[in-house]
Motif scaffolding. Structure first.
Motif, mmCIF file in Angstrom:
data_model
loop_
_atom_site.group_PDB
_atom_site.id
_atom_site.type_symbol
_atom_site.label_atom_id
_atom_site.label_comp_id
_atom_site.label_asym_id
_atom_site.label_seq_id
_atom_site.Cartn_x
_atom_site.Cartn_y
_atom_site.Cartn_z
ATOM 1 N N PHE A 1 -4.517 -10.671 4.005
ATOM 2 C CA PHE A 1 -3.909 -10.210 2.751
ATOM 3 C C PHE A 1 -2.789 -9.199 3.052
ATOM 4 N N GLU A 2 -3.100 -8.262 3.932
ATOM 5 C CA GLU A 2 -2.106 -7.252 4.304
ATOM 6 C C GLU A 2 -0.917 -7.878 5.035
ATOM 7 N N GLU A 3 -1.227 -8.818 5.918
ATOM 8 C CA GLU A 3 -0.186 -9.541 6.669
ATOM 9 C C GLU A 3 0.765 -10.265 5.688
ATOM 10 N N ASP A 4 0.175 -10.911 4.675
ATOM 11 C CA ASP A 4 0.983 -11.649 3.698
ATOM 12 C C ASP A 4 1.882 -10.705 2.904
ATOM 13 N N LEU A 5 1.336 -9.588 2.477
ATOM 14 C CA LEU A 5 2.161 -8.652 1.699
ATOM 15 C C LEU A 5 3.225 -7.997 2.579
ATOM 16 N N ARG A 6 2.906 -7.832 3.856
ATOM 17 C CA ARG A 6 3.927 -7.291 4.771
ATOM 18 C C ARG A 6 5.061 -8.306 4.938
ATOM 19 N N LYS A 7 4.696 -9.564 5.027
ATOM 20 C CA LYS A 7 5.696 -10.635 5.133
ATOM 21 C C LYS A 7 6.573 -10.647 3.876
ATOM 22 N N ALA A 8 5.967 -10.438 2.723
ATOM 23 C CA ALA A 8 6.734 -10.381 1.475
ATOM 24 C C ALA A 8 7.718 -9.210 1.522
ATOM 25 N N ALA A 9 7.238 -8.071 1.961
ATOM 26 C CA ALA A 9 8.106 -6.891 2.053
ATOM 27 C C ALA A 9 9.277 -7.162 2.992
ATOM 28 N N GLU A 10 8.989 -7.857 4.091
ATOM 29 C CA GLU A 10 10.049 -8.155 5.063
ATOM 30 C C GLU A 10 11.016 -9.198 4.534
ATOM 31 N N THR A 11 10.501 -10.165 3.788
ATOM 32 C CA THR A 11 11.361 -11.191 3.180
ATOM 33 C C THR A 11 12.397 -10.545 2.264
ATOM 34 N N LEU A 12 12.016 -9.443 1.647
ATOM 35 C CA LEU A 12 12.898 -8.777 0.681
ATOM 36 C C LEU A 12 13.897 -7.830 1.336
ATOM 37 N N ARG A 13 13.726 -7.563 2.615
ATOM 38 C CA ARG A 13 14.605 -6.609 3.283
ATOM 39 C C ARG A 13 16.004 -7.145 3.496
ATOM 40 N N VAL B 1 2.041 -1.431 3.427
ATOM 41 C CA VAL B 1 3.166 -2.269 3.856
ATOM 42 C C VAL B 1 4.504 -1.730 3.329
ATOM 43 N N GLY B 2 4.471 -0.571 2.701
ATOM 44 C CA GLY B 2 5.712 0.069 2.287
ATOM 45 C C GLY B 2 6.317 -0.471 1.003
ATOM 46 N N LEU B 3 5.496 -1.038 0.127
ATOM 47 C CA LEU B 3 5.997 -1.484 -1.174
ATOM 48 C C LEU B 3 5.596 -0.453 -2.230
ATOM 49 N N ASP B 4 6.563 -0.095 -3.059
ATOM 50 C CA ASP B 4 6.323 0.896 -4.105
ATOM 51 C C ASP B 4 6.018 0.170 -5.412
ATOM 52 N N GLY C 1 -7.179 -3.408 -8.487
ATOM 53 C CA GLY C 1 -5.908 -2.687 -8.514
ATOM 54 C C GLY C 1 -5.852 -1.578 -7.470
ATOM 55 N N GLN C 2 -6.996 -0.924 -7.264
ATOM 56 C CA GLN C 2 -7.022 0.134 -6.252
ATOM 57 C C GLN C 2 -6.825 -0.422 -4.850
ATOM 58 N N LEU C 3 -7.476 -1.555 -4.590
ATOM 59 C CA LEU C 3 -7.282 -2.192 -3.284
ATOM 60 C C LEU C 3 -5.825 -2.657 -3.138
ATOM 61 N N LEU C 4 -5.302 -3.231 -4.211
ATOM 62 C CA LEU C 4 -3.899 -3.679 -4.178
ATOM 63 C C LEU C 4 -2.968 -2.499 -3.874
ATOM 64 N N ASP C 5 -3.150 -1.395 -4.584
ATOM 65 C CA ASP C 5 -2.296 -0.215 -4.377
ATOM 66 C C ASP C 5 -2.356 0.282 -2.934
ATOM 67 N N GLU C 6 -3.573 0.269 -2.391
ATOM 68 C CA GLU C 6 -3.765 0.740 -1.023
ATOM 69 C C GLU C 6 -2.969 -0.131 -0.042
ATOM 70 N N VAL C 7 -3.054 -1.458 -0.228
ATOM 71 C CA VAL C 7 -2.368 -2.362 0.699
ATOM 72 C C VAL C 7 -0.855 -2.325 0.476
#
Ligand code: URA
Ligand code: SF4
Length: 205
Positions: free
Chosen positions: A193-205, A80-83, A70-76
């Protein structure tokens, strides 16, 4: 064979679901776990994250993704700018599974049977939250949706349209990253992992 659907309440708002899930005994995992760890987050969250199952820390504290993963998840997520407050965070399986003794409880990956038993809760969460995107963390979560043939290494980071959400993706599980012994391999996987979560954040924009 049984699944959790017979434990589902008539009213399926998230509070009622979480309450009912506390009494679920649809598979043997409830016998050795301390408590049900249900998902958390707002109705209408645009992004739902689905992990595998609670770990030792989550079993003790009753909330998903609080321990090292969870700590690693929170950090990433922060990078990528997800709250996290705006996301719905849950697990494919709601009870901690472990072997060993009380002194050292060793995580035991859930089997297909437990994943199928617990899927009724996950489906009910998806039906309530109606996320625009689901991101599965690891093969167990991905396979809960798409079956045992799904391979993270072949399909991670790809966005699919599914019956559960218009955008659906699987990526690594943060615990898998923490376990990788090779520094270079771990750094590479962590970057993916970070790239994927960034892509998710961008998909939601
Ligand atoms: N790993 C998971 O898959 N889920 C949690 O909640 C914690 C660790
Ligand atoms: Fe029920 Fe899921 Fe817990 Fe099994 S793991 S007892 S199906 S809540």
């Amino acid at each position: 064979e049984s699944d959790a659907s017979r434990y589902l309440p008539a009213h399926r708002d998230l509070g009622s679901l979480a309450e009912a899930a506390r009494g679920c005994e649809a598979c043997p995992l409830h016998e050795r776990a301390t408590r049900t760890v249900f998902g958390e987050g707002p109705v209408g969250a645009r992004l739902m994250l689905v992990g595998e199952q609670p770990g030792d820390t989550e079993d003790r504290q009753g909330r998903p993704f609080l321990g090292p993963a969870g700590q690693l998840l929170d950090e990433v997520l922060a990078r990528v700018g997800l709250d996290r407050q705006e996301l719905y965070v849950t697990n494919a399986v709601k009870h901690f599974g472990w072997t060993g003794d009380e002194k050292q409880r060793l995580h035991a990956k859930p089997g297909r049977r437990e994943v199928l038993a617990c899927k009724a809760w996950l489906d009910a969460e998806v039906a309530q939250v109606k996320p625009r995107m689901i991101v599965c963390l690891g093969a167990t979560a991905a396979q809960a949706f798409l079956g045992p043939g799904f391979r993270i290494n072949l399909s991670r980071g790809q966005v699919f349209e599914t019956p559960w959400a218009p955008a659906w993706m699987a990526t690594f599980h943060p615990s898998a990253l923490l376990r990788m012994p090779d520094d270079a391999a771990r750094a590479r996987a962590r970057a993916h992992f970070e790239e994927d979560l960034r892509k998710a954040a961008e998909t939601l924009r």
